[in-house]
Each structure stands twice: as C-alpha cells, then as structure tokens.
Design an enzyme around this catalytic site. Structure first.
Site, PDB file in Angstrom:
ATOM      1  N   THR A  35     -14.059  -4.260  -1.081  1.00 15.11           N
ATOM      2  CA  THR A  35     -13.885  -5.203  -2.199  1.00 15.11           C
ATOM      3  C   THR A  35     -12.412  -5.407  -2.525  1.00 15.11           C
ATOM      4  OG1 THR A  35     -14.130  -3.380  -3.778  1.00 15.11           O
ATOM      5  CG2 THR A  35     -16.116  -4.619  -3.188  1.00 15.11           C
ATOM      6  N   ASP A  37      -8.234  -6.575  -1.780  1.00  7.47           N
ATOM      7  CA  ASP A  37      -7.604  -7.872  -1.501  1.00  7.47           C
ATOM      8  C   ASP A  37      -7.593  -8.211  -0.022  1.00  7.47           C
ATOM      9  OD1 ASP A  37      -7.148  -8.388  -4.149  1.00  7.47           O
ATOM     10  OD2 ASP A  37      -5.077  -7.649  -4.149  1.00  7.47           O
ATOM     11  N   ALA A  39      -9.552  -7.157   2.348  1.00  3.81           N
ATOM     12  CA  ALA A  39     -10.917  -7.457   2.800  1.00  3.81           C
ATOM     13  C   ALA A  39     -11.330  -8.851   2.353  1.00  3.81           C
ATOM     14  CB  ALA A  39     -11.886  -6.404   2.265  1.00  3.81           C
ATOM     15  N   TYR A 150      -6.450   8.528   3.643  1.00  2.00           N
ATOM     16  CA  TYR A 150      -6.855   8.656   5.043  1.00  2.00           C
ATOM     17  C   TYR A 150      -7.449  10.026   5.365  1.00  2.00           C
ATOM     18  CZ  TYR A 150      -4.576   4.269   6.506  1.00  2.00           C
ATOM     19  OH  TYR A 150      -4.238   2.962   6.683  1.00  2.00           O
ATOM     20  N   LYS A 175      -1.237  -0.296   8.087  1.00  2.00           N
ATOM     21  CA  LYS A 175       0.052   0.225   7.668  1.00  2.00           C
ATOM     22  C   LYS A 175       0.126   0.237   6.129  1.00  2.00           C
ATOM     23  CE  LYS A 175       3.069  -3.885   7.567  1.00  2.00           C
ATOM     24  NZ  LYS A 175       3.766  -3.700   6.309  1.00  2.00           N
ATOM     25  N   HIS A 205      -0.652  -6.546  12.085  1.00  2.00           N
ATOM     26  CA  HIS A 205      -1.325  -7.845  12.222  1.00  2.00           C
ATOM     27  C   HIS A 205      -0.454  -8.874  12.941  1.00  2.00           C
ATOM     28  CE1 HIS A 205       0.929  -8.970   8.536  1.00  2.00           C
ATOM     29  NE2 HIS A 205       0.740 -10.211   8.924  1.00  2.00           N
ATOM     30  N   GLY A 208      -1.525  -9.825  16.299  1.00  2.82           N
ATOM     31  CA  GLY A 208      -2.617 -10.788  16.376  1.00  2.82           C
ATOM     32  C   GLY A 208      -2.150 -12.216  16.184  1.00  2.82           C
ATOM     33  N   HIS A 268       6.574  -5.192  12.378  1.00  5.06           N
ATOM     34  CA  HIS A 268       6.316  -6.530  12.919  1.00  5.06           C
ATOM     35  C   HIS A 268       7.396  -6.978  13.911  1.00  5.06           C
ATOM     36  CE1 HIS A 268       3.368  -6.469   9.874  1.00  5.06           C
ATOM     37  NE2 HIS A 268       4.033  -7.059   8.901  1.00  5.06           N
ATOM     38  N   TRP A 617      37.690  20.808  31.179  1.00  3.51           N
ATOM     39  CA  TRP A 617      38.120  21.812  32.155  1.00  3.51           C
ATOM     40  C   TRP A 617      37.823  21.301  33.551  1.00  3.51           C
ATOM     41  CZ3 TRP A 617      40.202  26.408  30.152  1.00  3.51           C
ATOM     42  CH2 TRP A 617      40.018  26.607  28.779  1.00  3.51           C
TER      43      TRP A 617
END
Length: 791
Positions: A35, A37, A39, A150, A175, A205, A208, A268, A617
């Site tokens: 739910t 942003d 997504a 995560y 990220k 992204h 892509g 990016h 040397w």
C-alpha cells in the site's frame, strides 16, 4: 476451485492457447509494502503487465499484497489501487477487461507482522496448490519497504515461508543498499545469512529504462562500427546526465541522509557508466559474463579525490530542512543537491578519456541522457549550411542514449549521420524522421539517425519481467554493489564538510553550475582560482590476467603492456599502504632492459605515488661509472628519477666508483652499502624488491655457480658476470629473502625456455639463482607476460 475457473475464463477469451500449458508450475508473487507509494505508482502496474505478458506462458499466478496495515483497511487500500490499473492503448478493451478482472481475483491482501503471519501465508499457498493440483515453480518476494526492515522480513521468509525443494525463490530489494561501504557490507552480510546470492535481485530502476537497457545490445549489434572507435583514441569525452526540475521538498528526511551522490550517482549513473566502459563479453545475453565484465570495469576506475567533484545546494533547501526536520534556524546543511563528478579509467581502452557524471535538483530542465562525443579533427572550408548532415565531417559526431523527458520526451537512441547508420532490432526499435524544429544537445534532430521504442515500457515493468525471466544482469550483485561503494565512499568521506555552491534554482542558475576539467580535476568555471592538486591515486587496471600459481607462488600474467600497467599499479598500492602505516617505503630495483618500460609507466601515469616518502635502492649494479650508459643507475635516472620528485637523500646508488676506481675490494664499497641498508632499513627488510630473470636463470647479479651471494651472512657482494661488463655489485640472496614483498618480472619470448624450466625444478640456486628466491616471511609474486609463459 478459484484458480482453475480463472484459467478457464482466460482460455475462453483466447488468452491461453491450451489449458495443458498451465502445467509448467505456479508462481506466487508477494509484494511487501503493497500500500506504499512505490507500489501504488509502479509496482502493481508492473505486476499487472507481467500477468498480461505471461498469462499464456504456461505458468499460473497468484498475487499477495502484504503490509503492516490491519487486514480490512489494507485490503481496501490495495484494491483501490488495483481498480485503477490500465492496459496500453493497443490492448483490445475486451481482453483488457477480462485480464484485469482475473488479476483482481488472483490478488489478495495479508497483514504480515510476525513469524506466525508468514507461516499462515505459507500454508495458504501450499493449500491452494494442493487444491488446484498444481506444482510450485517459485515465489517472488518484492521488498518495497525501508532497508531497516529487511533483516526481520528476511528472517521470517527464511524460517517460515520458503518454497519447497525444487521451486525457486527470488527476493527483490529496493535501494538504498547502504549509506557507505561499511553499512553496505553489513547489510549484505545480514542478507547473505538468509538468502543465496542467486536468490537476491537488487533493483536499480535505471537498468529498466529502455535507453539504458539498450546500451549493451547496441554495442553488441554494432561491433563492426564501434570496435575501431570505441576507445581513447577516438572518444573525446562521455557525459552521463540526470537533471531534475523538482526539489527535495517533502523528501528532506531521506535527502538529508543521502544527498545527490548516494541517491543518483553511486547507483543510476554508475550503472550506465559500467555499460559504456566494460569490455563486451562474447555473449551479452549471458548474465554471468556481463556481471564479471562490470566488476572488471569497476576495478579499472581511478580513485576519486576531493577535487574530482563540484557540489552545489539549491537555495531553498536549507529552509525546507529546517521546516520539515524541525532544525534550528542556525542549522547548516552540507548535503549536496547538485554534483558534477569527473571519473577516469586506467584501462587501456579508456585511459585519458573523461567521464562526466552530473545530476541535481532544482535545475533548468528535466532530462536524462548518456552522450558519447567522438573526437573530430576535420576542418571544413565550405559553409555548413550548404552541406547535408550525413556528409559533413565538421559537425559533432556523437551517440546519445536518450533516457527520457527533455525536448524528445521519449526514450531514444541517436547516432550522428556523419558517424554511421546503426543496426537496431526492428521488432523493438523503429527509426523516426527527425523534426527540424527540435534540437538535442545543440544540434537539430535531422542531424541524427533517430530510433524510438516501438512500445514504450515503464522501467519497473521491464525489471519485473526480468525478475520473472531470472535475468540477473539487470540487477546489482553483492560483489558489484560493494565495488561501487568502495569506489564512491572515499569521495563521500572527503566532501562530507565541504562548502557547497548555493544556486537559486531553475533557469536563474545561469552559469553558476557550469564547471570545467583542469589537470584531471573539476572546478566551477566562475569560481575563484584554486590551487590544483595532482590527479588521484590510480588503481590496478582492467586486465585479462591469469590468477594462478607459478613455483607455488602467485602468478599474474597478461600481454606485456597490460602486465606492466598492473605491476606499476601494484607497486603504487604497496607504496601507499606502506607509507600510510610506517611513514616510508623502501624499494629496491633491478637493472636490465625489462624494467625500463615499468620505470616509464611509473613516471608518466602514477602521479600520486608517494615519492616524497620513498627510498630508492639498487638490487645490483655494473662496475662502470654511474654516468655510463651501461650503468643500471643511469638507466633508472633517465627513465624514472629525473621525472619524479624523490628527495635527494632518499636515492641510494651502489658505491661502485670509489677513489676514482671501480669495484676494488679494498675500497669496501659492499660494506658501505650494507651499513647504509642496516642504518636506514628496519631489520634490513626492504618493503619491496623488484627482480628480473636472465635466460640462464640468474637474478640480480647472482649468476649460476657463483661463489658469493647465494648464502652466508653478507648482505652485499661483488660478483662476476659471464658477459661484459664482468664485474658487478649485488644484493645477496639471503638479504633479498628478508624482504616483505618480492616481485619478479619476466618479459618476452626469449624467456620462455627458462620460464618453462623454472616451472619444473625445485630450489637449486647454484644452478638457477632465481630458484632460491623465497622470502622467509614475505610474499613472492611472479609477473610473467604471455610470450614468456606460453611461448
């Protein structure tokens, strides 16, 4: 049975060729943060696109939205988004309506908080598959959540919601992947304790974006044109640009922590840079080869210094931070919202070519592009207005991968007509006639061959499709992620408190953010003159090296030019590390012809070598005056010492010429040199000794059947060479073996026989003195070129 009813309905509408194809297996897609942003804007639409594309592939799907929100409210929020999903204009309304209806029926919401919640989800998936009589192909977990969540989610998946053996797991991560190298390593280690590397798909992204995704295929399909010119001899410079008109308002909590470099350049723009600079693998469709080439390209990048970047901050940013983060009025933010960074590669292909990465907020236009500008030596006498672009050699020659927005407002690939007509895949890109009133980077569109995608696709739709197809080369591996952070972190550390150029924003910026390249650094063009520092420290280049063993020691092999470049870089790395730790670096160098190219390389390309703290040397010397062309010191001076700034008292030639005579034992030159070593070199242990090998197996001036220098307590001895000049002075084998590191350089086909022989014999220094080189507590590395190694 819900799933079968859905499949029969789609079959009836003509979406599936046959129900039998469904038997390939079932895929469960779990969107965490369903739910949020991201997504709402992209991910659900991307998943719907995946379903439309793959509904007839033979796989069946269910889609599980998940979040912390309570079930009733979460389901309502999620389905509000799903109801707004759209099909592209070329999709028939009837088919679109059916597919959308079925997608909604295949989607459900779950509240996932505890381990028990994940266990319930796992049971539901298993029960559904059992009821439908389907085999599980795999599960996709898309983490559209902050990175701090995560670890907990990964633990739940690993312990309670993994697919059964035989089915795959793909975990998709968004990220930021850390804040610097240390935090990225920590996050990577945490994830690695739950997931295998092949299970993780880190999303950038930009990979892509259709123009970015086409860089490698373009290079591959146009090898015939690009192979001769895709290098430092023909490319003038490369620009990778992402400009935004919006500011950071509403996102200052994120932006204040990350800034423009972490937000855009480190990921990016760096990924686009890798696609340009990496060596093309034989097969660009093989993910493993592409990822390995990217990693090698990272290793060839020269280290960034403070003066590699110019930084700015738009004027309103400070007040936005104060307001949104409730900071005091005197709070000063050092977070850059604009950055221009000059990057150099030390690879043989790109050495000397500037790569400019630029991004910022509150700029004059929204546009993204990758521009490769080629050198142009032509002068055209006739007026350009009387020539067509295709035959004018004086117009700019460039290739532009146009990411989007700006004057074109679509992704595109543009190639100057005076360069070549590119090969483009007809099914996915189409040539368009340039509108004369449009200009791209100062040139009318008619000057280019212009190609646009046949069908524009959102970046997330492309990436979600690549996740389904397991195309790992479109994602960031742990190794590449850490390589990127290792490259960027030193710059981020060095600029953390650097003053920023304040700019008003938008068109009012005028020339404030213009910058220029000077002596390997960048500076604002309207800035006050600053003292220019020397270029940054180089790192080992991108080589086709053989990392194996030779005589039980490490072997590095390449073509001679590449090998010398790597050896020079490795010597510099050793020097810098030693000086940082101990304050000085003691380097002993051999004579002969082989080191000459190394000396030249060190003098011309390694400007950040810590010469000021280095003692030079001699490993051996011929008994001739130091001004004689036969002298090892003469060669060292001509090719290296006169071109670098080594303090006078740090240069230690061998005392072969004393009392107007050469190498007389009574003059005790060997004792003098030995005492000097004892006085200045801790434990008489050189930090690095560079040796060569003769065709007879001699090294330094220690020859087969030599009576001195192969054993005993002496550190420096006089020896006899079988060739003129016969008399020599040399460090002994016991002293050489006290060194912390010994590098042995072997070049040329003439050394193939002795190289082969040495690979087969043990330690027999009386026969082959070099076989006795074995540092007692140090490291030995052989640098052998292909001709010496392979013949």
């Amino acid at each position: 049975k819900m799933l079968k009813r859905v499949l029969w309905t789609v079959l009836f509408m003509g979406a599936l060729p046959s129900l039998a194809e469904v038997s390939q297996g079932h895929i469960s897609v779990i969107l965490l943060g369903a739910t949020g942003d991201l997504a709402k804007k992209y991910l659900w639409q991307g998943l719907f696109q995946l379903y439309r594309d793959q509904v007839s592939s033979g796989h069946s799907f269910t889609f599980h939205g998940a979040a912390l929100t309570a079930p009733e409210r979460g389901q309502r929020l999620m389905f509000d988004v799903l109801k707004k999903l759209a099909c592209p204009p070329d999709e028939s309304p009837n088919r679109c309506a059916v597919l959308k209806d079925q997608f909604l029926k295949l989607s459900q919401y779950h509240q996932l908080k505890t381990d028990e919640d994940y266990m319930v989800l796992n049971r539901e998936i298993e029960m559904l598959l059992h009821q439908e009589g389907l085999k599980e192909a795999g599960r996709i977990f898309y983490f559209s959540v902050p990175p701090f969540a995560y670890r907990e989610i990964a633990q739940h998946i690993n312990s309670s919601c993994r697919p059964p053996p035989g089915a795959w797991l793909r975990v998709v991560l968004e990220k930021p992947f850390g804040h610097d190298l240390e935090s990225a390593q920590q996050l990577a280690a945490e994830l690695a304790s739950f997931f295998k590397e092949e299970e993780m798909y880190r999303v950038d992204h930009y990979l892509g974006k259709q123009a970015v995704a086409h860089i490698l295929p373009f290079r591959d399909q146009n090898r015939q044109f690009l192979d001769p010119i895709w290098n430092r001899h023909h490319v003038e410079r490369v620009e990778i640009v992402l400009k935004e008109t919006v500011d950071a308002k509403g996102r200052t909590s994120f932006y204040e922590e990350y800034g423009v470099i972490r937000d855009v350049l480190q990921n990016h723009l760096t990924e686009a840079l890798m696609f340009l600079t990496m060596e093309l693998p034989a097969n660009v469709s093989r993910a493993e080869e592409v990822l390995q080439s990217k990693l090698q390209a990272f290793q060839s990048l020269r280290s960034l210094e403070k003066n590699s970047a110019v930084l700015g901050q738009y004027q309103a940013y400070a007040s936005q931070v104060q307001e949104e983060l409730q900071k005091a009025q005197d709070y000063i933010s050092t977070t850059p919202t604009f950055a221009g960074v000059l990057i150099n590669s030390d690879s043989l292909r790109w050495e000397g070519v500037p790569f400019l990465l630029t991004s910022g907020k509150a700029l004059d236009e929204r546009v993204g592009y990758v521009r490769v500008l080629f050198k142009n030596q032509a002068y055209c006498t006739q007026s350009e207005t009387l020539r067509d672009a295709e035959h004018s050699q004086c117009k700019a020659k460039q290739i532009i991968f146009y990411i989007g927005h700006g004057s074109l407002n679509t992704p595109a690939v543009l190639v100057s007509r005076n360069l070549f007509r590119p090969v483009m895949p007809e099914g996915s890109w189409r040539e368009t006639v340039g509108e004369s009133d449009l200009h791209v980077i100062g040139q009318p569109l008619s000057d280019y061959y212009v190609y646009r995608p046949v069908k524009e696709r959102d970046a997330y739709s492309v990436l979600i499709s690549n996740i389904y197809h397991a195309r790992k080369d479109f994602f960031i591996t742990t190794e590449n992620l850490l390589a990127s952070w290792e490259f960027w972190t030193p710059l981020l550390d060095s600029i953390s408190h650097q003053p920023l150029r304040i700019y008003p924003g938008g068109v009012e910026n005028q020339h404030l953010l213009d910058f220029e390249m000077v002596s390997g650094e960048v500076a604002f063009t309207v800035a006050e003159p600053v003292e220019l520092l020397k270029p940054s420290r180089t790192v080992p280049s991108d080589y086709k090296t053989i990392q194996s063993k030779f005589r039980q020691s490490r072997l590095v092999s390449a073509w001679s030019e590449e090998l010398i470049s790597q050896l020079a870089s490795d010597i510099e790395k050793t020097a810098s590390r030693t000086v940082a730790q101990f304050g000085q670096f003691h380097l002993a160098l051999s004579g002969g012809s082989s080191p000459v190219v190394l000396f030249q390389r060190l003098a011309r390309h390694h400007y950040a070598f810590p010469w000021k703290h280095t003692h030079i040397w001699l490993v051996d010397e011929r008994c001739v005056p130091l001004t004689d062309i036969e002298s090892n010191f003469f060669s060292l001076h001509n090719h290296l010492l006169q071109n670098v700034r080594v303090p006078y008292f740090n240069i230690h030639p061998m005392p072969v010429h004393l009392n107007q005579r050469l190498c007389v034992e009574d003059d005790r030159g060997t004792e003098l040199y030995a005492k000097e070593i004892v006085a200045l070199v801790a434990n008489s242990s050189f930090d690095l000794v560079l040796l060569g090998v003769g065709t007879d197996g001699h090294t330094a001036s220690l020859f087969p059947q030599s009576e001195t220098g192969l054993e005993g307590t002496q550190n420096v001895v006089l020896t006899e060479s079988p060739v003129k000049p016969h008399q020599r002075m040399s460090l002994t084998l016991p002293l050489i073996n006290k060194a912390k590191q010994v590098f042995i350089l072997v070049l040329g086909k003439g050394k193939h026989d002795i190289t082969t022989l040495l690979s087969r014999v043990g330690q027999q220094p009386r026969k082959w003195p070099v076989s006795g080189v074995s540092p007692s507590s140090g490291q030995l590395v052989w640098y052998v070129d292909y001709e010496a190694l392979l013949g």
